[in-house]
Design an enzyme around this catalytic site. Structure first.
Site, PDB file in Angstrom:
ATOM      1  N   GLU A 246       0.890  -1.178   0.000  1.00  0.00           N
ATOM      2  CA  GLU A 246       0.000   0.000   0.000  1.00  0.00           C
ATOM      3  C   GLU A 246       0.916   1.213   0.000  1.00  0.00           C
ATOM      4  OE1 GLU A 246      -1.644   3.076   0.771  1.00  0.00           O
ATOM      5  OE2 GLU A 246      -2.031   2.398   2.809  1.00  0.00           O
ATOM      6  N   GLU A 380       3.622  13.280  -4.245  1.00  0.00           N
ATOM      7  CA  GLU A 380       2.891  13.220  -2.989  1.00  0.00           C
ATOM      8  C   GLU A 380       3.499  14.253  -2.024  1.00  0.00           C
ATOM      9  OE1 GLU A 380       3.256   9.508  -0.765  1.00  0.00           O
ATOM     10  OE2 GLU A 380       1.148   9.657  -0.239  1.00  0.00           O
TER      11      GLU A 380
END
Ligand code: NDP
Length: 487
Positions: A246, A380
């Site tokens: 993840e 990000e």
């Protein structure tokens, strides 16, 4: 003062034999505690203990395993306040959010202990009537759970609960920034499990590396950055480990042209929460806002209003909405993204600066007029920054949302069914939230498309991630077959 034993191997608490690790309070910048990392030899000992424990744990009935996990859940629940306080002191997240996080961990343990009791595979139609054909679901073996600092317990239990419920044994490696809450969870709830079933090795990335490289670890479940996930995927190929990764995200938040009046205010409040929750350090933080031109000005005004109402301060105090970021490095990365956007002509409507003179605080920030090539729309950020972009149509919003190498989650505000249908079908993301941002569901799979990872946590998929599949073909008559030799 003697160093505390914070590594749990077999059923012994040991002082790590690796390097020193200084755990800091991001609110005060003071050292909370110096602990020692596990050494490679200790990781190896944990892997041996895990393999020794696997046979016994997998042979327990799912009901017996559920009983053990339910007891751990009860322990966790009983000690919510104590553990939440440790989480806040080492991680900086407001106390209320950490209490919630422990509640989600308890729910996750209970969910998987029951889900694993419902099925161990399926019966499929055999080739002939004298046969039985089964698809069995079995545990994989030793799971290395490598966990980040932003949700140190939730992201641990999303791995540990299904892995243990499915009959695996687990070695946990928390982030070096937030190991203390995990140590306490082991002391209170997990050290009571049978010997070797759940073990803890603390330390930096190198301890995680030892798990990934170890030939007798059979599965790695990891949450963290995409570069580390890529390294794990490459390295794990040598031993063909099962992987659940993840990774990062750059989630879009779309506001459609039908959203006006009170619902626009709700969409602004929802956007503020989705962008600034845990100081933007959520893998599914809303990091790119695409707002239709017809509602853009009003939306931005309301967004800034709600961003300015956020109460920043001591995360242990009642009424604090936003604490510090976890580390100086995380704040510097946020500053780099905001600085880059400014250099490319973006306007800062609020925030864009540090808060206070101590602790890794950063004010909730709203950026507009951002160049398409700005880092803040591409990489990000993982900080409290909301870049808001004006778009001319829903098609444009979806195209921009999908023009990212990431695909973890996406948010939409609309009351029109045709818009909602278009978004849920066309957005390339593992979760699409419509009118209710960032709501996870134990029964609903969580994970990413594209560079946001592979595999899923939560849901039936989150249990499947920790199971091997075995096909069994049984013929009870044991007769010779016509298709055998001689032809
Ligand atoms: P990392 O990916 O470096 O760390 C995540 C976990 O992996 C930590 O336990 C870390 O240990 C461990 N680790 C680091 N290197 C290795 C390795 N080579 N092998 C095995 N395990 C390893 O993330 P960071 O904590 O450094 O955060 C950096 C960025 O990652 C953030 O800015 C954000 O963009 C992203 N991130 C995303 C998260 C998400 O939920 N998707 C969560 C956290 C971060 P240690 O911390 O001790 O180094």
């Amino acid at each position: 003062m003697a160093t505390r034993a914070t590594t749990y191997i077999g059923d012994d608490w040991l002082v790590g034999e690796g390097e020193e690790l200084s755990v800091e309070n991001p609110t005060t910048e003071a050292t909370i505690e110096v602990v020692r990392s596990a050494s490679t030899t200790q990781v190896d000992a944990a892997v041996r203990a895990a393999n020794a424990a696997f046979g016994g744990w997998r042979k327990l009935s799912t009901g017996d395993r559920a009983h053990v996990l339910q007891q751990a859940a009860n322990q966790l629940e009983t000690h919510t306040d104590e553990i939440a306080r440790i989480m806040t002191i080492e991680g900086g997240k407001p106390l209320l959010e950490n209490r919630d996080e422990i509640g989600w961990c308890v729910a996750c343990l209970r969910f998987y202990s029951e889900l694993a009791r419902t099925s161990e595979g399926t019966v499929i139609p055999p080739i002939e009537s004298t046969q039985l054909a089964l698809v069995l679901k079995e545990p994989i073996g030793v799971v290395g759970a490598i966990v980040p600092w932003n949700y140190p317990l939730l992201l641990l239990f999303w791995k540990l609960a299904p892995a243990l419920a499915a009959g695996n044994v687990v070695i946990v490696k928390p982030s070096e920034l937030t190991p203390l809450s995990t140590v306490r969870v082991f002391e209170l709830a997990l050290a009571h499990l049978p010997t070797g079933v759940a073990q803890l090795v603390i330390g930096a990335g190198t301890v995680g590396q030892s798990l990934v490289e170890h030939p007798d670890v059979h599965c790695i479940a990891f949450t963290g950055s995409t570069p580390t996930g890529q390294w794990i995927a490459r390295t794990a190929a040598d031993t063909m480990k099962r992987l659940n990764l993840e990774l990062g995200g750059k989630d879009a938040f779309i506001v459609c042209d039908d959203i006006t009046d009170e619902v626009l205010d709700t969409a602004a409040r929802g956007g503020v929460w989705a962008a600034y929750l845990n100081a933007g350090q959520v893998c599914t933080s809303a990091e790119r806002f695409y707002v239709h031109a017809s509602v853009y000005d009003d939306y931005v005004d309301r967004f800034v209003h709600h961003a300015n109402a956020i109460r920043i301060g001591d995360p242990l105090a009642d009424g604090t909405d936003l604490g510090p970021m976890v580390s100086a490095a995380q704040r510097e990365r946020t500053e780099r993204h905001v600085g880059d956007a400014r250099d490319r002509g973006a306007s800062v409507l609020t925030g864009g600066e540090r808060f206070g003179d101590r602790g890794w605080f950063y004010r909730p920030t709203v950026l507009v007029d951002i160049g398409d090539d700005a880092l803040v729309l591409d990489e990000e950020t993982f900080g409290p920054v909301a870049p808001i972009v004006r778009v001319g149509s829903l098609d444009e919003a979806i195209a921009r949302a999908n023009a990212s190498r990431y695909g973890l989650g996406a948010n939409v505000y609309t009351r029109r069914l045709d818009y909602a249908m278009q978004c849920l079908r066309e957005l390339r993301a593992g979760t699409v939230w419509i009118n209710d941002p960032l709501t996870d569901n134990d029964a609903g799979p969580f994970g990413g498309f594209k560079m946001s990872g592979q595999g899923r946590e939560l849901g039936a998929e989150g249990l499947e991630a920790f199971r091997e599949t075995k096909h069994v073909h049984l013929d009870w008559e044991a007769q010779p077959k016509d298709w055998w030799y001689p032809y």
